[in-house]
Design a protein around this motif. Sequence first.
Motif, short mmCIF file in Angstrom:
data_model
loop_
_atom_site.label_atom_id
_atom_site.label_comp_id
_atom_site.label_asym_id
_atom_site.label_seq_id
_atom_site.Cartn_x
_atom_site.Cartn_y
_atom_site.Cartn_z
N MET A 20 63.35 -12.59 -11.65
CA MET A 20 64.48 -11.72 -11.99
C MET A 20 64.46 -11.23 -13.44
O MET A 20 64.81 -10.09 -13.70
N PRO A 21 64.07 -12.04 -14.44
CA PRO A 21 64.08 -11.53 -15.80
C PRO A 21 63.19 -10.30 -16.00
O PRO A 21 63.37 -9.56 -16.94
N SER A 22 62.26 -10.06 -15.10
CA SER A 22 61.39 -8.90 -15.24
C SER A 22 62.13 -7.58 -15.02
O SER A 22 61.56 -6.52 -15.19
N LEU A 23 63.41 -7.63 -14.63
CA LEU A 23 64.19 -6.42 -14.46
C LEU A 23 64.53 -5.77 -15.79
O LEU A 23 64.90 -4.60 -15.83
N ALA A 24 64.45 -6.50 -16.88
CA ALA A 24 64.71 -5.94 -18.21
C ALA A 24 63.65 -4.89 -18.53
O ALA A 24 62.50 -4.99 -18.11
N LYS A 25 64.07 -3.87 -19.27
CA LYS A 25 63.15 -2.80 -19.62
C LYS A 25 62.83 -2.84 -21.11
O LYS A 25 63.67 -3.20 -21.92
N ASP A 26 61.62 -2.44 -21.45
CA ASP A 26 61.21 -2.29 -22.83
C ASP A 26 61.12 -0.80 -23.13
O ASP A 26 60.39 -0.08 -22.44
N TYR A 27 61.86 -0.34 -24.12
CA TYR A 27 61.86 1.07 -24.50
C TYR A 27 61.17 1.23 -25.84
O TYR A 27 61.54 0.56 -26.81
N THR A 28 60.19 2.12 -25.92
CA THR A 28 59.56 2.46 -27.20
C THR A 28 60.36 3.61 -27.79
O THR A 28 60.36 4.72 -27.24
N VAL A 29 61.06 3.34 -28.87
CA VAL A 29 61.94 4.33 -29.49
C VAL A 29 61.13 5.56 -29.90
O VAL A 29 60.12 5.45 -30.60
N GLY A 30 61.55 6.72 -29.43
CA GLY A 30 60.86 7.97 -29.74
C GLY A 30 59.59 8.19 -28.95
O GLY A 30 58.87 9.16 -29.20
N THR A 43 68.03 13.51 -27.67
CA THR A 43 67.25 13.90 -26.50
C THR A 43 66.51 12.69 -25.94
O THR A 43 66.44 12.50 -24.73
N TRP A 44 65.97 11.86 -26.83
CA TRP A 44 65.22 10.69 -26.39
C TRP A 44 66.11 9.76 -25.55
O TRP A 44 65.67 9.23 -24.53
N THR A 45 67.37 9.56 -25.95
CA THR A 45 68.25 8.65 -25.21
C THR A 45 68.88 9.30 -23.99
O THR A 45 69.40 8.60 -23.12
N SER A 46 68.82 10.62 -23.88
CA SER A 46 69.58 11.33 -22.86
C SER A 46 69.23 10.96 -21.42
O SER A 46 70.08 11.04 -20.54
N ASP A 47 68.02 10.52 -21.17
CA ASP A 47 67.65 10.17 -19.80
C ASP A 47 67.47 8.67 -19.60
O ASP A 47 66.83 8.24 -18.66
N LYS A 48 68.04 7.89 -20.53
CA LYS A 48 67.87 6.44 -20.46
C LYS A 48 69.21 5.74 -20.34
O LYS A 48 70.21 6.20 -20.88
N THR A 49 69.20 4.65 -19.62
CA THR A 49 70.37 3.78 -19.51
C THR A 49 69.96 2.40 -20.01
O THR A 49 69.01 1.82 -19.49
N PHE A 50 70.66 1.92 -21.00
CA PHE A 50 70.32 0.65 -21.63
C PHE A 50 71.24 -0.44 -21.10
O PHE A 50 72.44 -0.22 -20.90
N ALA A 51 70.68 -1.61 -20.87
CA ALA A 51 71.44 -2.74 -20.34
C ALA A 51 71.11 -3.99 -21.13
O ALA A 51 70.06 -4.09 -21.77
N VAL A 52 72.03 -4.95 -21.09
CA VAL A 52 71.79 -6.23 -21.72
C VAL A 52 70.50 -6.81 -21.18
O VAL A 52 70.26 -6.79 -19.97
N GLY A 53 69.63 -7.28 -22.07
CA GLY A 53 68.34 -7.83 -21.68
C GLY A 53 67.18 -6.88 -21.97
O GLY A 53 66.04 -7.31 -22.05
N ASP A 54 67.49 -5.60 -22.14
CA ASP A 54 66.44 -4.63 -22.49
C ASP A 54 66.02 -4.84 -23.94
O ASP A 54 66.70 -5.50 -24.72
N ASN A 55 64.88 -4.23 -24.31
CA ASN A 55 64.37 -4.32 -25.68
C ASN A 55 64.07 -2.93 -26.21
O ASN A 55 63.57 -2.08 -25.48
N LEU A 56 64.36 -2.73 -27.50
CA LEU A 56 63.99 -1.51 -28.19
C LEU A 56 62.81 -1.83 -29.09
O LEU A 56 62.90 -2.71 -29.94
N ALA A 57 61.69 -1.12 -28.92
CA ALA A 57 60.52 -1.32 -29.76
C ALA A 57 60.40 -0.13 -30.71
O ALA A 57 60.22 1.01 -30.27
#
Length: 189
Positions: A20-30, A43-57
């Motif tokens: 289950m923890p693999s449901l988290a997403k890793d987002y590369t900023v930009g 624009t970069w965030t416009s098509d993304k939905t962020f949730a607890v557990g995700d990571n911003l790189a």
Amino acid sequence: MAGIGVRIVALVLVFGMVMMPSLAKDYTVGDTSGWATGVDYTTWTSDKTFAVGDNLAFNYGSGHTVDEVSGSDYKSCTTGNSITSDSSGATTIPLKTSGTHYFICGIVGHCGMGMKLSVTVGSGSTAAAPAGKGASTPPSADGSNTTVDTPAVTTPTATSTGLGTSLSSSPIMALMTIAGVVLSVLVLS
């Protein structure tokens, strides 16, 4: 024979719960542009939905920082009051709490040139529409920066697992409940 089948089903369900923890997403900023001036992070965030557990790189060259700041410091591009700061060139921020998180480059003038990011982190389903509250637009021709506030869109839920998505009222939660019952029966028998 039925006992072996039940144990196999239980093992499959336990494996699913572990994964289950693999449901988290890793987002590369930009994305390929990384954390830099001149990138439109709205624009970069416009098509993304962020949730607890995700990571911003954040990936960036020397001469930049990633500073997590308050909403007021974000809006005014105030440096020096950061909650956290890093200048390593590769910063990963785990999104541990719901709400809006604000990031700027702490180098004087960079935030004003658009190097700022706000992300609204929901504790609900990742199927919610992305939010852009407080997101910035790139600098205009006169060098000024305009901040546009748009309403945040989240899907509230009664519970959060902290695993990057809400599992309440979902088939996954039902499966996990069944797995718990099956495991209890196996342990007690």
